[in-house]
Design a protein around this motif. Structure first.
Motif, PDB file in Angstrom:
ATOM      1  N   UNK A  74       0.821  -1.214   0.000  1.00  0.00           N
ATOM      2  CA  UNK A  74       0.000   0.000   0.000  1.00  0.00           C
ATOM      3  C   UNK A  74       0.853   1.261   0.000  1.00  0.00           C
ATOM      4  N   UNK A  75       1.945   1.217  -0.763  1.00  0.00           N
ATOM      5  CA  UNK A  75       2.794   2.397  -0.897  1.00  0.00           C
ATOM      6  C   UNK A  75       2.075   3.463  -1.704  1.00  0.00           C
ATOM      7  N   UNK A  76       2.328   4.709  -1.357  1.00  0.00           N
ATOM      8  CA  UNK A  76       1.822   5.832  -2.150  1.00  0.00           C
ATOM      9  C   UNK A  76       2.398   5.698  -3.560  1.00  0.00           C
ATOM     10  N   UNK A 103      -3.163  -3.324  -4.409  1.00  0.00           N
ATOM     11  CA  UNK A 103      -2.439  -2.178  -4.980  1.00  0.00           C
ATOM     12  C   UNK A 103      -2.589  -2.134  -6.502  1.00  0.00           C
ATOM     13  N   UNK A 104      -3.812  -2.025  -6.943  1.00  0.00           N
ATOM     14  CA  UNK A 104      -4.110  -2.079  -8.380  1.00  0.00           C
ATOM     15  C   UNK A 104      -3.586  -0.847  -9.108  1.00  0.00           C
ATOM     16  N   UNK A 406      -0.856   0.427   7.376  1.00  0.00           N
ATOM     17  CA  UNK A 406      -2.149  -0.165   7.698  1.00  0.00           C
ATOM     18  C   UNK A 406      -2.840  -0.672   6.436  1.00  0.00           C
ATOM     19  N   UNK A 407      -3.655  -1.688   6.620  1.00  0.00           N
ATOM     20  CA  UNK A 407      -4.344  -2.305   5.484  1.00  0.00           C
ATOM     21  C   UNK A 407      -5.396  -1.391   4.874  1.00  0.00           C
ATOM     22  N   UNK A 408      -5.878  -0.397   5.635  1.00  0.00           N
ATOM     23  CA  UNK A 408      -6.961   0.459   5.146  1.00  0.00           C
ATOM     24  C   UNK A 408      -6.490   1.854   4.742  1.00  0.00           C
ATOM     25  N   UNK A 409      -5.169   2.036   4.540  1.00  0.00           N
ATOM     26  CA  UNK A 409      -4.673   3.356   4.140  1.00  0.00           C
ATOM     27  C   UNK A 409      -3.503   3.196   3.186  1.00  0.00           C
TER      28      UNK A 409
END
Length: 426
Positions: A74-76, A103-104, A406-409
């Motif tokens: 979930x990297x920016x 992470x599509x 975190x999994x949600x951010x």
């Protein structure tokens, strides 16, 4: 004075002189415990600094195939693409980016580059170690560049990091680290100060001895043949019955050291990593690192690995483990035994703390002299890390978790692109 009078007074003079000596020693006696402890600590610090100054970047003509393996959770996407540009520009053999299945956006943006050397993979992350394992098994090169998704490389990094591997006993290479856009936050400035002390005053000494105890995972370089035999032990480490989530870099370092390889430092290979911009995220990161250190180094002691490495690495690891004890005794002694509740007493104590921290910060201050004004904040931060953070980390060392992701951010806490000065993505 007649000679006879002088000799007659000599016993009295000797007695007076002896009283002066004993009175002086008696007045100084309360300071002996902290003086002895302080002398040992400063002697060990000076020992490492001298060894570090004698260490130099390793030079050779060694070049080989290089696989860049990047676990990305979930990297920016803006940060990941910027860092990818820095890896790609140095022409490695391949770049394997192990993205989480969610992470599509990042996957599609990487695919749009249409570069056959870049392999984005969607993988269900079960912690960073699982993603590292997936990427390492796909890599075909002789060297593995294990790189965080928010770490970029300076020019010449890939070439410099290969040079130490001319020695067949070198299994891992530590690289020089700094904070990316350090001036965008007070806490990034503080982090960069502390990182500089590590990579200028401590790591080179241990690298010179062939035993860096934790090759930082921000970018760690390993011989593939050294990693594959211990990969299962990296992915499936348990501590007191619980599966370890973080601390992959320290674990892999000790597995490689225990296999008979050396881990060295290459100061000419410099990486820039994202660090938290907020105090809360800074604290979370330090708690995670401290927990990792306790688990890693206590395991190294229990398995006997620590006793087989050079002296400079032994004492550094033991000092890291005992930091809360030594700092607690020093602060407690000053506050409850020696501090006089007067203006002079308080000023003297504060001055002593700042002077000591300033001397230890010389390697950073000679590069950024204006940051002498941050010295009081750095001194307080070091005490805060050494006491409440490390004590909390010790008593909760088996609490597993990443804390800052975190999994949600998207992105780490205080580590998104919004906390940076915008730069173009190439």
């Amino acid at each position: 004075m007649p000679p006879s009078a002088f000799f007659a007074s000599e016993p009295a003079l000797l007695q007076y002189g002896w009283h002066v000596v004993t009175d002086t020693l008696a007045s100084l006696a309360p300071y002996f415990p902290i003086a002895i402890a302080g002398s040992i600590v400063w002697a060990l610090w000076l020992y490492r600094v001298v060894l570090s100054r004698r260490a130099h970047a390793i030079e050779s003509t060694f070049r080989t195939t290089c696989s860049v393996v990047v676990p990305s959770f979930h990297e920016d996407p803006e940060i990941l693409l910027r860092c990818l540009a820095s890896w790609r520009a140095q022409d490695p053999t391949e770049i394997i980016i192990v993205l989480d299945v969610a992470d599509i956006e990042a996957y599609e943006r990487i695919e749009a580059l249409s570069d056959p050397l870049i392999r984005p993979i969607l993988f269900h992350h079960a912690g960073k170690r699982s993603a590292l394992g997936a990427g390492i098994r796909l890599a075909d090169s002789e060297l593995l560049f294990l790189t965080d998704s928010d770490t970029s490389w300076t020019d010449g990094f890939l070439e410099a990091a290969q040079k130490p591997f001319i020695d067949p006993l070198v299994g891992g290479v530590s690289t020089q680290q700094n904070v990316y856009q350090r001036e965008t936050s007070l806490w990034r400035l503080i982090a960069d100060w502390l990182v500089n002390l590590r990579y200028y005053d401590y790591v080179p000494a241990m690298g010179r001895a062939g035993a860096v105890p934790c090759v930082s995972g921000r970018t760690a370089v390993y011989r593939r043949d050294a990693v594959l035999p211990v990969l299962d032990n990296l992915e499936n480490e348990f501590f007191l019955g619980r599966r370890c989530i973080s601390g992959d870099d320290g674990r892999l370092t000790w597995l490689v050291l225990a296999s008979g390889y050396k881990t060295v430092h290459q100061s000419s290979a410099r990486a820039l990593s994202m660090f938290p911009s907020s105090f809360a995220a800074f604290v979370k990161q330090r708690v995670r690192w401290s927990r990792n250190s306790y688990r890693c180094y206590l395991t190294a002691i229990a398995k006997g690995w620590l006793w087989r490495v050079p002296f400079v690495t032994k004492i550094t690891v033991l000092q890291i483990l005992l930091t809360p004890v030594t700092m607690g005794l020093t602060i407690g002694y000053l506050l409850f035994s020696r501090l006089e509740l007067s203006t002079l007493g308080i000023v003297a104590t504060v001055g002593w703390l700042l002077l000591g921290r300033g001397i230890r910060g010389f390697s950073h201050l000679r590069r950024h002299p204006v940051e002498i004004f941050l010295l009081p904040i750095v001194a307080l931060t070091v005490i805060f890390i050494a006491l409440p953070i490390k004590v909390f980390a010790f008593v909760t060392m088996n609490k597993q978790g990443w804390l800052t992701r975190h999994a949600d951010s998207v992105g780490g806490d205080g580590q998104t692109a919004r906390t940076l000065i915008a730069e173009p993505v190439h």
